[in-house]
Write a protein that holds these residues in place. Structure first.
Motif, PDB file in Angstrom:
ATOM      1  N   HIS A 178      44.237  33.795  35.975  1.00  0.00           N
ATOM      2  CA  HIS A 178      45.609  33.550  35.520  1.00  0.00           C
ATOM      3  C   HIS A 178      46.019  34.608  34.493  1.00  0.00           C
ATOM      4  O   HIS A 178      45.168  35.188  33.802  1.00  0.00           O
ATOM      5  CB  HIS A 178      45.724  32.126  34.918  1.00  0.00           C
ATOM      6  CG  HIS A 178      47.149  31.777  34.605  1.00  0.00           C
ATOM      7  ND1 HIS A 178      47.684  31.918  33.347  1.00  0.00           N
ATOM      8  CD2 HIS A 178      48.159  31.351  35.418  1.00  0.00           C
ATOM      9  CE1 HIS A 178      48.964  31.561  33.391  1.00  0.00           C
ATOM     10  NE2 HIS A 178      49.271  31.214  34.634  1.00  0.00           N
ATOM     11  N   TYR A 207      47.078  34.367  31.649  1.00  0.00           N
ATOM     12  CA  TYR A 207      46.747  34.078  30.241  1.00  0.00           C
ATOM     13  C   TYR A 207      45.271  34.314  29.918  1.00  0.00           C
ATOM     14  O   TYR A 207      44.836  34.054  28.787  1.00  0.00           O
ATOM     15  CB  TYR A 207      47.030  32.608  29.908  1.00  0.00           C
ATOM     16  CG  TYR A 207      48.475  32.157  29.990  1.00  0.00           C
ATOM     17  CD1 TYR A 207      49.535  33.049  29.916  1.00  0.00           C
ATOM     18  CD2 TYR A 207      48.773  30.801  30.110  1.00  0.00           C
ATOM     19  CE1 TYR A 207      50.845  32.604  29.981  1.00  0.00           C
ATOM     20  CE2 TYR A 207      50.084  30.352  30.167  1.00  0.00           C
ATOM     21  CZ  TYR A 207      51.112  31.254  30.113  1.00  0.00           C
ATOM     22  OH  TYR A 207      52.400  30.804  30.167  1.00  0.00           O
ATOM     23  N   ASP A 254      50.387  34.196  38.531  1.00  0.00           N
ATOM     24  CA  ASP A 254      50.854  32.910  37.990  1.00  0.00           C
ATOM     25  C   ASP A 254      50.335  31.773  38.881  1.00  0.00           C
ATOM     26  O   ASP A 254      49.663  32.019  39.897  1.00  0.00           O
ATOM     27  CB  ASP A 254      52.384  32.901  37.821  1.00  0.00           C
ATOM     28  CG  ASP A 254      53.170  32.943  39.132  1.00  0.00           C
ATOM     29  OD1 ASP A 254      52.599  32.691  40.206  1.00  0.00           O
ATOM     30  OD2 ASP A 254      54.389  33.222  39.061  1.00  0.00           O
ATOM     31  N   SER A 255      50.650  30.548  38.533  1.00  0.00           N
ATOM     32  CA  SER A 255      50.088  29.400  39.264  1.00  0.00           C
ATOM     33  C   SER A 255      50.459  29.417  40.740  1.00  0.00           C
ATOM     34  O   SER A 255      49.630  29.086  41.589  1.00  0.00           O
ATOM     35  CB  SER A 255      50.586  28.085  38.676  1.00  0.00           C
ATOM     36  OG  SER A 255      50.452  28.074  37.309  1.00  0.00           O
ATOM     37  N   PHE A 310      43.317  22.273  36.474  1.00  0.00           N
ATOM     38  CA  PHE A 310      44.233  21.906  37.567  1.00  0.00           C
ATOM     39  C   PHE A 310      44.392  23.054  38.565  1.00  0.00           C
ATOM     40  O   PHE A 310      44.682  22.827  39.749  1.00  0.00           O
ATOM     41  CB  PHE A 310      45.596  21.437  37.019  1.00  0.00           C
ATOM     42  CG  PHE A 310      46.495  22.544  36.509  1.00  0.00           C
ATOM     43  CD1 PHE A 310      47.258  23.311  37.370  1.00  0.00           C
ATOM     44  CD2 PHE A 310      46.569  22.814  35.153  1.00  0.00           C
ATOM     45  CE1 PHE A 310      48.087  24.331  36.896  1.00  0.00           C
ATOM     46  CE2 PHE A 310      47.390  23.824  34.669  1.00  0.00           C
ATOM     47  CZ  PHE A 310      48.147  24.583  35.548  1.00  0.00           C
ATOM     48  N   MET A 311      44.210  24.290  38.099  1.00  0.00           N
ATOM     49  CA  MET A 311      44.365  25.447  38.992  1.00  0.00           C
ATOM     50  C   MET A 311      43.195  25.498  39.983  1.00  0.00           C
ATOM     51  O   MET A 311      43.384  25.725  41.182  1.00  0.00           O
ATOM     52  CB  MET A 311      44.427  26.737  38.176  1.00  0.00           C
ATOM     53  CG  MET A 311      45.645  26.805  37.274  1.00  0.00           C
ATOM     54  SD  MET A 311      45.694  28.310  36.281  1.00  0.00           S
ATOM     55  CE  MET A 311      47.256  28.059  35.429  1.00  0.00           C
ATOM     56  N   TYR A 369      54.833  18.784  38.288  1.00  0.00           N
ATOM     57  CA  TYR A 369      54.496  20.165  37.940  1.00  0.00           C
ATOM     58  C   TYR A 369      53.051  20.375  38.396  1.00  0.00           C
ATOM     59  O   TYR A 369      52.220  19.439  38.304  1.00  0.00           O
ATOM     60  CB  TYR A 369      54.619  20.287  36.412  1.00  0.00           C
ATOM     61  CG  TYR A 369      54.603  21.678  35.840  1.00  0.00           C
ATOM     62  CD1 TYR A 369      54.882  22.801  36.603  1.00  0.00           C
ATOM     63  CD2 TYR A 369      54.328  21.865  34.473  1.00  0.00           C
ATOM     64  CE1 TYR A 369      54.874  24.075  36.031  1.00  0.00           C
ATOM     65  CE2 TYR A 369      54.320  23.121  33.901  1.00  0.00           C
ATOM     66  CZ  TYR A 369      54.584  24.223  34.684  1.00  0.00           C
ATOM     67  OH  TYR A 369      54.581  25.468  34.118  1.00  0.00           O
ATOM     68  N   ASN A 408      50.832  21.681  36.912  1.00  0.00           N
ATOM     69  CA  ASN A 408      49.987  21.353  35.755  1.00  0.00           C
ATOM     70  C   ASN A 408      49.799  19.840  35.699  1.00  0.00           C
ATOM     71  O   ASN A 408      50.356  19.136  34.854  1.00  0.00           O
ATOM     72  CB  ASN A 408      50.648  21.811  34.444  1.00  0.00           C
ATOM     73  CG  ASN A 408      50.853  23.310  34.357  1.00  0.00           C
ATOM     74  OD1 ASN A 408      51.274  23.937  35.328  1.00  0.00           O
ATOM     75  ND2 ASN A 408      50.582  23.891  33.207  1.00  0.00           N
ATOM     76  N   HIS A 414      53.201  26.341  24.000  1.00  0.00           N
ATOM     77  CA  HIS A 414      54.588  26.832  24.032  1.00  0.00           C
ATOM     78  C   HIS A 414      55.474  26.205  22.956  1.00  0.00           C
ATOM     79  O   HIS A 414      56.432  26.837  22.518  1.00  0.00           O
ATOM     80  CB  HIS A 414      55.193  26.623  25.432  1.00  0.00           C
ATOM     81  CG  HIS A 414      54.716  27.652  26.411  1.00  0.00           C
ATOM     82  ND1 HIS A 414      53.526  27.519  27.081  1.00  0.00           N
ATOM     83  CD2 HIS A 414      55.225  28.846  26.771  1.00  0.00           C
ATOM     84  CE1 HIS A 414      53.338  28.590  27.842  1.00  0.00           C
ATOM     85  NE2 HIS A 414      54.346  29.412  27.671  1.00  0.00           N
ATOM     86  N   HIS A 469      59.148  31.548  28.824  1.00  0.00           N
ATOM     87  CA  HIS A 469      58.645  30.653  29.878  1.00  0.00           C
ATOM     88  C   HIS A 469      59.421  29.333  29.795  1.00  0.00           C
ATOM     89  O   HIS A 469      59.757  28.885  28.690  1.00  0.00           O
ATOM     90  CB  HIS A 469      57.139  30.409  29.645  1.00  0.00           C
ATOM     91  CG  HIS A 469      56.457  29.824  30.824  1.00  0.00           C
ATOM     92  ND1 HIS A 469      56.448  28.464  31.067  1.00  0.00           N
ATOM     93  CD2 HIS A 469      55.783  30.405  31.848  1.00  0.00           C
ATOM     94  CE1 HIS A 469      55.776  28.250  32.204  1.00  0.00           C
ATOM     95  NE2 HIS A 469      55.362  29.409  32.690  1.00  0.00           N
ATOM     96  N   SER A 490      58.705  32.390  35.163  1.00  0.00           N
ATOM     97  CA  SER A 490      57.266  32.082  35.236  1.00  0.00           C
ATOM     98  C   SER A 490      56.508  33.310  34.732  1.00  0.00           C
ATOM     99  O   SER A 490      57.102  34.387  34.565  1.00  0.00           O
ATOM    100  CB  SER A 490      56.865  31.824  36.688  1.00  0.00           C
ATOM    101  OG  SER A 490      56.873  33.048  37.411  1.00  0.00           O
TER     102      SER A 490
HETATM  103  P1  13P Z   1      52.813  29.967  35.327  1.00  0.00           P
HETATM  104  O1  13P Z   1      52.812  29.212  36.601  1.00  0.00           O
HETATM  105  O2  13P Z   1      54.165  30.516  34.977  1.00  0.00           O
HETATM  106  O3  13P Z   1      51.784  31.039  35.356  1.00  0.00           O
HETATM  107  O4  13P Z   1      52.469  28.984  34.133  1.00  0.00           O
HETATM  108  C1  13P Z   1      51.275  28.272  34.068  1.00  0.00           C
HETATM  109  C2  13P Z   1      51.049  27.680  32.766  1.00  0.00           C
HETATM  110  O5  13P Z   1      50.105  26.958  32.527  1.00  0.00           O
HETATM  111  C3  13P Z   1      52.020  27.965  31.747  1.00  0.00           C
HETATM  112  O6  13P Z   1      51.608  27.433  30.546  1.00  0.00           O
END
Ligand code: 13P
Ligand code: SF4
Length: 304
Positions: free
Chosen positions: A26, A28, A42-43, A65-66, A114, A116, A176, A199, A215
Motif C-alpha cells: 500500500h 502508506y 491504493d486499496s 482488511f487488505m 468501505y 476498510n 486522518h 484524502h 484516494s
Molecule cells: P486508499 O484506498 O485511498 O489507498 O486508502 C486506504 C486507507 O486505508 C486510507 O486510510
C-alpha cells in the motif's frame, strides 16, 4: 540504501522467486518496503491486482482488511500478512453483530461498506467500495436509502456528491482526524502556489479547504500532472516517499507530520523476510463468510 537494507532486500527477492510470490504494498508502507514491492497502490488497485495475479503466494504489505480482501478474491492462493497485528482501527469500529442490529433499525436500506472493514462486515453488506470509487458505487445503486459503514467522514463526503439519503456510522480514521483545518490554512499561506489534495477520510472542515479530494492512487496520478509543481498532501505521510520518487523536481509538503498510521508501519523488511521464510502469518477467510463477502467485493469491481 543502507548495507542492512540491501542485504535484506537481496534475501527477500531471492526467496520471493523461489516461493513464486508477488509482493503488493500500500502507498502508506515504509519507503524501503514500497521499494521491494512488485506493485504499490491504493486499496482498489491492490484488490484488482490480487484478483488478476497468477502468483501462488501474495505477500500483502498493508493492513489486515487488505490481505483479507485478497484472500476473499483468491481463495486458492496463500495470502501472507507479514505482521498479523497490522489491523486498521477504523475497520474495527464496526462488527457484523453491530451492523445486523443497525440493519434491523433501518429496514430497506442498502448497505455500502468501505473496503476498510472485516470480511464478516462485508458479508453483511450489499456492496463494497474504496475511496477511489465510493461516489460511483453509490450512484450506480438502484436504491435511494443507503447505510454507509464504517467511515462517517467518507460517508459524509459521498453525501455531498449524491442526492441519495446516506445514514452514517460513527467510525473514523484516527490518523486522518489528526489533520486540522488550520494546518491547511497556514500551509496555504506559506506556499501560495501549492495545490491542496486531501484524502476523503479527512474531516469535512479539511475537505472544504482542498482543491482535490482523492484516494491515495488518485493523489499519485494527480501529482504526476505537469501543471502540479507543489502539493500540500492531506493524508498519511508514507505516501510522500512515492510522490518524491516519482516526481523528483516537485515539492510535497505533508499537511501534518503527525498523520502516521502506526499499524501500516508494523510491516518492515525483516517481517517480510520472516513471513516468506515461514510462510506465515497466513490470512484466510472461512468459506461461508468468504462467498458472501466476495459478492459485495465483486459488485464493487464491476463498477471499477
Ligand atoms: P486508499 O484506498 O485511498 O489507498 O486508502 C486506504 C486507507 O486505508 C486510507 O486510510
Ligand atoms: Fe485504517 Fe486510517 Fe490506517 Fe488507513 S490510515 S489503515 S483508515 S487507520
Amino acid at each position: 540504501m543502507e548495507d542492512r537494507d540491501a542485504e535484506l532486500t537481496e534475501k527477500i527477492l531471492n526467496l520471493k522467486r523461489r516461493r513464486g510470490a508477488v509482493i503488493l504494498a500500500h502507498n502508506y508502507q515504509l519507503g524501503e518496503v514500497q521499494d521491494i514491492a512488485d506493485f504499490v497502490g491504493d486499496s482498489l488497485e491492490l484488490s484488482q491486482n490480487a484478483a488478476k495475479t497468477d502468483a501462488e503466494v501474495i505477500v500483502f504489505c498493508g493492513v489486515h482488511f487488505m490481505a483479507e480482501t485478497a484472500s476473499i478474491l483468491c481463495p486458492d492462493k496463500i495470502v501472507l500478512l507479514p505482521d498479523i497485528h497490522a489491523g486498521c482501527p477504523m475497520a474495527d469500529m464496526v462488527t457484523a453483530e453491530g451492523l445486523r442490529q443497525r440493519k434491523r433499525e433501518l429496514p430497506g436500506c442498502t448497505v455500502v461498506c468501505y473496503i476498510n472493514s472485516s470480511a464478516e462486515v462485508k458479508a453483511e453488506s450489499d456492496v463494497c467500495c474504496t475511496s477511489a470509487n465510493a461516489v460511483r458505487v453509490v450512484e450506480s445503486l438502484d436504491a435511494e436509502e443507503i447505510l454507509f459503514v464504517p467511515d462517517q467522514y467518507l460517508g459524509h463526503y459521498i453525501s455531498t456528491k449524491t442526492d441519495k439519503k446516506i445514514s452514517l456510522w460513527p467510525g473514523f480514521c484516527p490518523t486522518h482526524i489528526r489533520i486540522q483545518p488550520q494546518y491547511i490554512t497556514n500551509l496555504r499561506q506559506e506556499h501560495p502556489q501549492a495545490k491542496v489534495v486531501v484524502h476523503p477520510e479527512c474531516r469535512p472542515e479539511v475537505i472544504a479547504l482542498a482543491d482535490e479530494v482523492l484516494s491515495t492512487g488518485g493523489l499519485c496520478r494527480y501529482a504526476n500532472r505537469s501543471e502540479v509543481k507543489e502539493m500540500i498532501v492531506g493524508t498519511e505521510i508514507g505516501i510522500i516517499h512515492r510522490l518524491r520518487k516519482e516526481n523528483p523536481g516537485k515539492k510535497f509538503i505533508p499537511a501534518s507530520e503527525q498523520a502516521i498510521c502506526p499499524r501500516m508501519k508494523l510491516i518492515t523488511l525483516e517481517s517480510v523476510l520472516w513471513s516468506l521464510q515461514e510462510m506465515n502469518p497466513e490470512v484466510k477467510v472461512p468459506e461461508e463468510i468468504r462467498v458472501k463477502a466476495k459478492a459485495a467485493v465483486d459488485k464493487m469491481l464491476e463498477v471499477g
